[in-house]
Write an enzyme that holds these catalytic residues in place. Structure first.
Site, PDB file in Angstrom:
ATOM      1  N   GLY A  97      22.753  13.829  38.696  1.00 58.29           N
ATOM      2  CA  GLY A  97      23.702  14.249  39.380  1.00 58.29           C
ATOM      3  C   GLY A  97      23.159  15.860  39.638  1.00 58.29           C
ATOM      4  O   GLY A  97      23.516  16.574  40.679  1.00 58.29           O
ATOM      5  N   PHE A 126      28.314  13.218  43.998  1.00 59.05           N
ATOM      6  CA  PHE A 126      29.328  11.491  43.724  1.00 59.05           C
ATOM      7  C   PHE A 126      30.701  10.976  44.449  1.00 59.05           C
ATOM      8  O   PHE A 126      30.912  10.223  43.443  1.00 59.05           O
ATOM      9  CB  PHE A 126      28.816  10.986  42.023  1.00 59.05           C
ATOM     10  CG  PHE A 126      27.207  10.715  41.435  1.00 59.05           C
ATOM     11  CD1 PHE A 126      26.954   9.772  41.966  1.00 59.05           C
ATOM     12  CD2 PHE A 126      26.539  12.158  41.320  1.00 59.05           C
ATOM     13  CE1 PHE A 126      25.753   8.884  41.458  1.00 59.05           C
ATOM     14  CE2 PHE A 126      25.302  11.232  40.517  1.00 59.05           C
ATOM     15  CZ  PHE A 126      24.539  10.122  41.320  1.00 59.05           C
ATOM     16  N   HIS A 153      35.423  27.358  47.899  1.00 63.76           N
ATOM     17  CA  HIS A 153      35.030  26.632  45.998  1.00 63.76           C
ATOM     18  C   HIS A 153      35.659  27.620  44.765  1.00 63.76           C
ATOM     19  O   HIS A 153      36.584  28.926  45.399  1.00 63.76           O
ATOM     20  CB  HIS A 153      33.685  26.926  45.934  1.00 63.76           C
ATOM     21  CG  HIS A 153      32.934  25.071  46.841  1.00 63.76           C
ATOM     22  ND1 HIS A 153      32.690  25.939  48.230  1.00 63.76           N
ATOM     23  CD2 HIS A 153      32.791  24.200  46.006  1.00 63.76           C
ATOM     24  CE1 HIS A 153      31.878  24.447  48.257  1.00 63.76           C
ATOM     25  NE2 HIS A 153      32.032  23.741  47.147  1.00 63.76           N
ATOM     26  N   LYS A 157      30.963  30.033  42.217  1.00 63.04           N
ATOM     27  CA  LYS A 157      30.073  29.018  42.691  1.00 63.04           C
ATOM     28  C   LYS A 157      29.093  29.746  42.776  1.00 63.04           C
ATOM     29  O   LYS A 157      28.980  31.242  43.860  1.00 63.04           O
ATOM     30  CB  LYS A 157      30.205  28.663  43.937  1.00 63.04           C
ATOM     31  CG  LYS A 157      29.180  27.095  44.441  1.00 63.04           C
ATOM     32  CD  LYS A 157      29.648  26.917  45.044  1.00 63.04           C
ATOM     33  CE  LYS A 157      28.950  25.370  45.847  1.00 63.04           C
ATOM     34  NZ  LYS A 157      28.385  24.747  45.385  1.00 63.04           N
ATOM     35  N   GLY A 163      25.708  23.314  49.337  1.00 61.98           N
ATOM     36  CA  GLY A 163      24.898  22.371  50.162  1.00 61.98           C
ATOM     37  C   GLY A 163      25.595  21.056  50.723  1.00 61.98           C
ATOM     38  O   GLY A 163      24.962  20.593  51.790  1.00 61.98           O
TER      39      GLY A 163
HETATM   40  P1  NAD Z   1      26.890  23.119  32.531  1.00 60.51           P
HETATM   41  O1  NAD Z   1      26.171  24.757  32.928  1.00 60.51           O
HETATM   42  O2  NAD Z   1      28.407  23.081  33.015  1.00 60.51           O
HETATM   43  O3  NAD Z   1      25.984  21.715  32.145  1.00 60.51           O
HETATM   44  C1  NAD Z   1      25.040  21.632  31.990  1.00 60.51           C
HETATM   45  C2  NAD Z   1      23.999  21.199  30.820  1.00 60.51           C
HETATM   46  O4  NAD Z   1      22.899  20.950  30.823  1.00 60.51           O
HETATM   47  C3  NAD Z   1      24.448  22.416  29.109  1.00 60.51           C
HETATM   48  O5  NAD Z   1      25.335  21.509  28.493  1.00 60.51           O
HETATM   49  C4  NAD Z   1      23.083  22.547  29.383  1.00 60.51           C
HETATM   50  O6  NAD Z   1      23.433  23.090  27.960  1.00 60.51           O
HETATM   51  C5  NAD Z   1      21.885  21.594  29.400  1.00 60.51           C
HETATM   52  N1  NAD Z   1      21.166  21.539  29.211  1.00 60.51           N
HETATM   53  C6  NAD Z   1      20.436  22.712  30.978  1.00 60.51           C
HETATM   54  N2  NAD Z   1      19.181  22.188  30.025  1.00 60.51           N
HETATM   55  C7  NAD Z   1      18.989  21.840  29.520  1.00 60.51           C
HETATM   56  C8  NAD Z   1      17.650  21.282  28.555  1.00 60.51           C
HETATM   57  N3  NAD Z   1      16.396  21.449  29.016  1.00 60.51           N
HETATM   58  N4  NAD Z   1      17.499  19.953  27.256  1.00 60.51           N
HETATM   59  C9  NAD Z   1      18.868  19.362  27.756  1.00 60.51           C
HETATM   60  N5  NAD Z   1      20.413  20.000  27.968  1.00 60.51           N
HETATM   61  C10 NAD Z   1      20.016  21.358  28.834  1.00 60.51           C
HETATM   62  O7  NAD Z   1      27.143  22.766  34.627  1.00 60.51           O
HETATM   63  P2  NAD Z   1      27.605  21.432  35.231  1.00 60.51           P
HETATM   64  O8  NAD Z   1      28.676  22.110  36.275  1.00 60.51           O
HETATM   65  O9  NAD Z   1      28.375  20.339  34.194  1.00 60.51           O
HETATM   66  O10 NAD Z   1      26.401  21.353  36.637  1.00 60.51           O
HETATM   67  C11 NAD Z   1      25.450  20.073  35.610  1.00 60.51           C
HETATM   68  C12 NAD Z   1      24.437  20.012  36.615  1.00 60.51           C
HETATM   69  O11 NAD Z   1      25.559  19.028  37.937  1.00 60.51           O
HETATM   70  C13 NAD Z   1      23.919  21.256  38.242  1.00 60.51           C
HETATM   71  O12 NAD Z   1      23.050  20.784  38.599  1.00 60.51           O
HETATM   72  C14 NAD Z   1      25.447  21.111  38.714  1.00 60.51           C
HETATM   73  O13 NAD Z   1      24.384  21.287  40.472  1.00 60.51           O
HETATM   74  C15 NAD Z   1      25.538  19.555  39.711  1.00 60.51           C
HETATM   75  N6  NAD Z   1      26.478  18.606  39.275  1.00 60.51           N
HETATM   76  C16 NAD Z   1      26.308  17.174  40.460  1.00 60.51           C
HETATM   77  C17 NAD Z   1      27.703  17.201  41.208  1.00 60.51           C
HETATM   78  C18 NAD Z   1      27.117  15.708  41.249  1.00 60.51           C
HETATM   79  O14 NAD Z   1      28.551  15.219  41.788  1.00 60.51           O
HETATM   80  N7  NAD Z   1      26.066  15.636  41.450  1.00 60.51           N
HETATM   81  C19 NAD Z   1      28.793  17.474  40.858  1.00 60.51           C
HETATM   82  C20 NAD Z   1      29.190  18.983  39.800  1.00 60.51           C
HETATM   83  C21 NAD Z   1      27.994  19.301  39.596  1.00 60.51           C
END
Ligand code: NAD
Length: 262
Positions: A97, A126, A153, A157, A163
């Site tokens: 994601g 998703f 948003h 953000k 995007g």
């Molecule tokens: P967040 O910052 O709350 O969580 C990210 C997590 O990844 C953190 O806990 C961080 O410690 C961990 N992390 C970072 N680097 C790491 C590494 N090297 N090893 C292990 N863990 C690591 O962010 P979020 O809001 O949960 O979003 C996460 C991602 O999902 C972003 O890229 C966001 O754009 C994306 N996102 C996608 C959707 C979708 O529908 N596809 C929806 C929401 C967010």
């Protein structure tokens, strides 16, 4: 049927925590591990406190100990690519994601998945409703000459326009096969940005999460297609569906629309 064994990467993040909850509620799935660069200790308590799962900041150690079928990744792009290499080498399917991959990175994910005979579903959104909004906007785009997008948003953000709004505009123009018309003589900052001939307005306010409205106009009528995200639970049916689907596939699938049959 054996449950699908899942490890969550980025398990302490906003999305990762939702995925941990959602997977642990699924009878056809078993959460076998959680990984995050933050946090300490070697176990993570499930949100309902029913049990703990192995936890580490080291992905490879969790993969080698728990032998999952699927790794779900919600981290950052820089962390996701090394994880893709590690997981595919161990024959683990991927549901990703994390957003922001370049075309070269997507190509690499596909090549690695093909080479190791695993599936990789990468979906920048998703939320089923958001995917349907884009699909309906593509259908409507063929019948209207004017369109604008308002995306709203939360104030934290990082990017604007979103995007999703850019990919909606692109999908609408592709579906239509020609640019949208622009109202003449209305150039001003308050008219927003322009992508693919569609004006995009970006609203950023505390209190909002993620919302988008596509407006299409023709003489005497407008059509509005709107999606509102109330909380991050909205992403979980899409993630759960992707986990069930990815174990049947080989290579990259980009976008949830492909597995919804749209
Ligand atoms: P967040 O910052 O709350 O969580 C990210 C997590 O990844 C953190 O806990 C961080 O410690 C961990 N992390 C970072 N680097 C790491 C590494 N090297 N090893 C292990 N863990 C690591 O962010 P979020 O809001 O949960 O979003 C996460 C991602 O999902 C972003 O890229 C966001 O754009 C994306 N996102 C996608 C959707 C979708 O529908 N596809 C929806 C929401 C967010």
């Amino acid at each position: 049927m054996k449950p699908i064994k899942v490890v969550v990467y980025g398990a302490l993040g906003r999305m990762g925590r939702e995925v941990v909850s959602a997977v642990s509620r699924e009878s056809e799935m078993q959460l076998v591990g959680a990984v995050d660069i933050q946090g300490s200790g070697d176990s993570l308590a499930l949100p309902d406190s029913s049990r703990t799962v192995p936890f580490s900041s080291n992905l490879d150690s969790i993969l080698s100990a728990s032998h999952p079928d699927v790794l779900v990744d919600f981290t950052i792009r820089k962390a996701a690519m090394p994880a893709v290499r590690t997981a595919t080498a161990r024959g683990v399917h991927l549901v990703i994601g994390t957003t922001g991959f370049t075309a070269d990175e997507l190509d690499e994910i596909d090549k690695l998945a093909q080479a190791h005979h695993v599936g990789a579903i990468v979906a920048p959104n998703f939320a089923l409703g958001a995917v349907l909004m884009i699909h309906l906007a593509k259908i409507a785009a063929r019948y209207f000459d004017y369109a604008e997008i308002i995306e709203l948003h939360h104030h934290l953000k990082a990017d604007a326009p979103s995007g999703t709004s850019l990919s909606t505009a692109k999908a609408m123009v592709n579906a239509r096969g020609k640019p949208f018309s622009q109202p003449a003589g209305q150039q001003s900052d308050s008219r927003g940005g322009n992508s693919e001939g569609i004006t995009i307005h970006s609203v950023r306010l505390p209190g909002l999460l993620a919302h988008q409205e596509v407006l299409l106009g023709a003489p005497g009528q407008t059509l509005s297609i709107r999606h509102d995200t109330i909380n991050r639970e909205c992403f979980m049916p899409g993630v759960i569906l992707a986990i069930k689907e990815v174990v049947k596939r080989t290579g990259l699938v980009y976008g949830l629309d492909k597995i919804l049959g749209l």
